[in-house]
Motif scaffolding. Structure first.
Motif, PDB file in Angstrom:
ATOM      1  N   LEU A  61       2.580  -9.827  -6.824  1.00  0.00           N
ATOM      2  CA  LEU A  61       2.919  -8.783  -7.798  1.00  0.00           C
ATOM      3  C   LEU A  61       2.542  -7.406  -7.262  1.00  0.00           C
ATOM      4  N   ASP A  62       1.474  -7.350  -6.492  1.00  0.00           N
ATOM      5  CA  ASP A  62       1.039  -6.090  -5.887  1.00  0.00           C
ATOM      6  C   ASP A  62       2.154  -5.531  -5.001  1.00  0.00           C
ATOM      7  N   MET A  63       2.812  -6.439  -4.281  1.00  0.00           N
ATOM      8  CA  MET A  63       3.885  -6.015  -3.388  1.00  0.00           C
ATOM      9  C   MET A  63       5.025  -5.383  -4.191  1.00  0.00           C
ATOM     10  N   ILE A  64       5.362  -6.037  -5.308  1.00  0.00           N
ATOM     11  CA  ILE A  64       6.469  -5.514  -6.128  1.00  0.00           C
ATOM     12  C   ILE A  64       6.053  -4.202  -6.792  1.00  0.00           C
ATOM     13  N   ARG A  65       4.821  -4.165  -7.336  1.00  0.00           N
ATOM     14  CA  ARG A  65       4.463  -2.942  -8.054  1.00  0.00           C
ATOM     15  C   ARG A  65       4.275  -1.756  -7.110  1.00  0.00           C
ATOM     16  N   THR A  66       3.888  -2.041  -5.849  1.00  0.00           N
ATOM     17  CA  THR A  66       3.766  -0.937  -4.894  1.00  0.00           C
ATOM     18  C   THR A  66       5.143  -0.335  -4.631  1.00  0.00           C
ATOM     19  N   SER A  82       0.837  -1.206   0.000  1.00  0.00           N
ATOM     20  CA  SER A  82       0.000   0.000   0.000  1.00  0.00           C
ATOM     21  C   SER A  82       0.869   1.253   0.000  1.00  0.00           C
ATOM     22  N   SER A  83       0.813   2.029  -1.108  1.00  0.00           N
ATOM     23  CA  SER A  83       1.600   3.270  -1.118  1.00  0.00           C
ATOM     24  C   SER A  83       1.029   4.250  -0.105  1.00  0.00           C
ATOM     25  N   ASN A  84      -0.259   4.102   0.148  1.00  0.00           N
ATOM     26  CA  ASN A  84      -0.898   4.995   1.104  1.00  0.00           C
ATOM     27  C   ASN A  84      -0.349   4.788   2.518  1.00  0.00           C
ATOM     28  N   GLY A  94       3.839   1.272 -11.267  1.00  0.00           N
ATOM     29  CA  GLY A  94       3.847  -0.189 -11.163  1.00  0.00           C
ATOM     30  C   GLY A  94       2.481  -0.763 -11.493  1.00  0.00           C
ATOM     31  N   THR A  95       1.457  -0.095 -11.008  1.00  0.00           N
ATOM     32  CA  THR A  95       0.090  -0.533 -11.263  1.00  0.00           C
ATOM     33  C   THR A  95      -0.219  -0.439 -12.759  1.00  0.00           C
ATOM     34  N   ALA A  96       0.230   0.638 -13.384  1.00  0.00           N
ATOM     35  CA  ALA A  96       0.008   0.811 -14.820  1.00  0.00           C
ATOM     36  C   ALA A  96       0.705  -0.304 -15.601  1.00  0.00           C
TER      37      ALA A  96
END
Ligand code: ASP
Length: 437
Positions: free
Chosen positions: A390-395, A279-281, A316-318
């Motif tokens: 992947l969420d962890m890496i892209r964050t 979470s970038s937030n 990363g999300t893009a």
């Protein structure tokens, strides 16, 4: 210069501890997944018990700091800037750079994905549970929602954009209020320091929190889940690494004229936080701290660019959306045209605005992108199994983008303290901490 109460231990040792926590957490998680998954004791008392409690408490403590920190820090930053024109300029640069880097990220992802073409011949029988499509906000609604009708409501709900708008206005008003405004500013500067001390306390707990979060994730996910999607996974990781290291290295060397190794070395704890929380937030407190005190970006820039970036900038999300779109198109045997690719770039870039950086939000935006190019949103069910990892890496890539753009803007605004950037000890939590304002 401000005194930090967290003395004795230099930040390097905190960084090392966090890295050790990550690696050992991952190893333990994999072990549990392979050998003890069915053991009731492990499930009840470790993954579902101790690790879950410590990990969740850690993420909640970080989130607890986000709203007060962003608000107070932004008020201080805007007031220190004391110039509405400069504020508009910084805002404009931030918006353009964030959108540009996101569009670049997705273009890179599409190029790699189209070249390697993952998903051709993929067995759709691997399909997981059907994916429920949620509505992504329209751009018009995002703009309307940027102005809070009640700032306390926005704070209570943690809606970043309205909080930013209110804080900007508040800071400008302090500047306009002359002498009386000065008292308020001084109070806010002190409050800012107090809140930073709270962040330091939470950072000290990071190794435990990170260990538990990573162990839980790996225990639940395992690595076997990746195998059927190996091509997708590898293309995604390559695109993320290429942009996360390559593009940012280029931007930092060309436009900020700093040593990218120093940059990456200094942001390691921030990356670990982003990776383990996805979470970038929730990472905002650490990102702000890193960008200001380790990289030397002045608060007048960072207090604005970091929370804004965590909300609207998701390179990363893009990238995930680009690769996932090509993958799903291949699986369903749909040929995408150049026009479709351009639509993907535009939709993904715009969709990232107003979607807060929380775990899994990328998939909601992906539904919107797939819909735009006429691909079945159910395709998301194919990739959801590996998405957490992947969420962890892209964050981590998302927050690296925020830090890079913050440096770019600071450099162009002459608001970057190169002595801090080049000093390996700067901002390390020991004795005195330099706080650029
Ligand atoms: N978890 C990402 C972030 O917080 C967003 C996403 O890609 O799901 O930045």
């Amino acid at each position: 210069m401000t005194e930090s109460n967290i003395t004795e231990k230099p930040q390097m040792s905190l960084t090392t501890k966090i890295m050790i926590a990550m690696i050992s957490g991952a190893l333990l998680g994999i072990l549990i997944n392979l050998f003890f998954k069915e053991v009731a004791f492990v499930e009840t008392y470790l993954t579902g018990g101790l690790f879950n409690v410590v990990g969740t408490v850690f993420v909640k403590s970080l989130k607890m700091m986000v709203v007060p920190l962003v608000f107070v820090s932004l008020v201080c930053g805007v007031t220190a800037l004391g110039d509405v024109k400069a504020l508009g300029r910084i805002g404009g640069k931030a918006l353009v750079l964030y959108l540009f880097t996101t569009a670049l990220a997705i273009s890179i992802a599409l190029t790699i994905a189209v070249t390697i073409s993952p998903g051709a011949g993929f067995e759709t029988s691997e399909q997981a549970a059907p994916f429920e499509v949620k509505e992504a906000p329209s751009l018009a609604q995002v703009i309307i929602d940027m102005v809070p009708k009640n700032p306390l409501e926005a704070m209570a709900e943690g809606n970043m954009l309205p909080i930013i708008v209110f804080a900007l206005l508040f800071g400008i008003a302090i500047t306009l209020a002359g002498d009386r405004g000065r008292h308020v500013y001084e109070f806010f500067t002190d409050l800012n320091e107090v809140i930073m001390q709270m962040v330091y306390i939470i950072m000290k707990l990071a190794p435990y929190g990170v260990f538990c979060l990573i162990a839980t994730t790996f225990a639940k996910q395992g690595i076997d889940i990746i195998l059927p999607l190996l091509a997708y996974f590898l293309v995604m990781v390559s695109a993320l690494l290429l942009h996360g290291i390559g593009t940012f290295t280029l931007l930092l060397s060309l436009f900020v004229r700093v040593n990218p190794f120093t940059f990456f070395k200094k942001i390691r704890p921030m990356l670990a936080f982003a990776f383990s929380t996805a979470s970038s937030n929730a990472t905002i407190p650490i990102s702000l701290n890193t960008v200001q005190e380790r990289l030397g970006v002045k608060q007048s820039v960072s207090s604005f660019t970091v929370p804004l970036g965590a909300t609207i900038n998701m390179d990363g999300t893009a990238i995930m959306q680009g690769v996932a779109t090509v993958f799903i198109a291949n699986v369903y045997g749909v040929d995408l045209t150049v026009g479709d690719y351009l639509t993907v770039i535009l939709t993904a870039t715009l969709a990232s605005i107003g979607t807060a950086g929380v775990p899994g939000v990328g998939l909601i935006m992906l539904a919107l992108v797939l819909d735009q190019v006429g691909l079945p949103v159910e395709g998301i069910a194919l990739i959801i199994g590996v998405d957490r990892l992947l969420d962890m890496i892209r964050t981590a890539v998302n927050v690296t983008g925020d830090a890079t753009v913050s440096c770019l803007i600071a450099k162009s605004e002459k608001a970057m303290d190169m002595d801090i950037f080049n000093d390996p000890q700067a901002g390390i939590i020991k004795g005195k901490v330099t706080t650029p304002t």
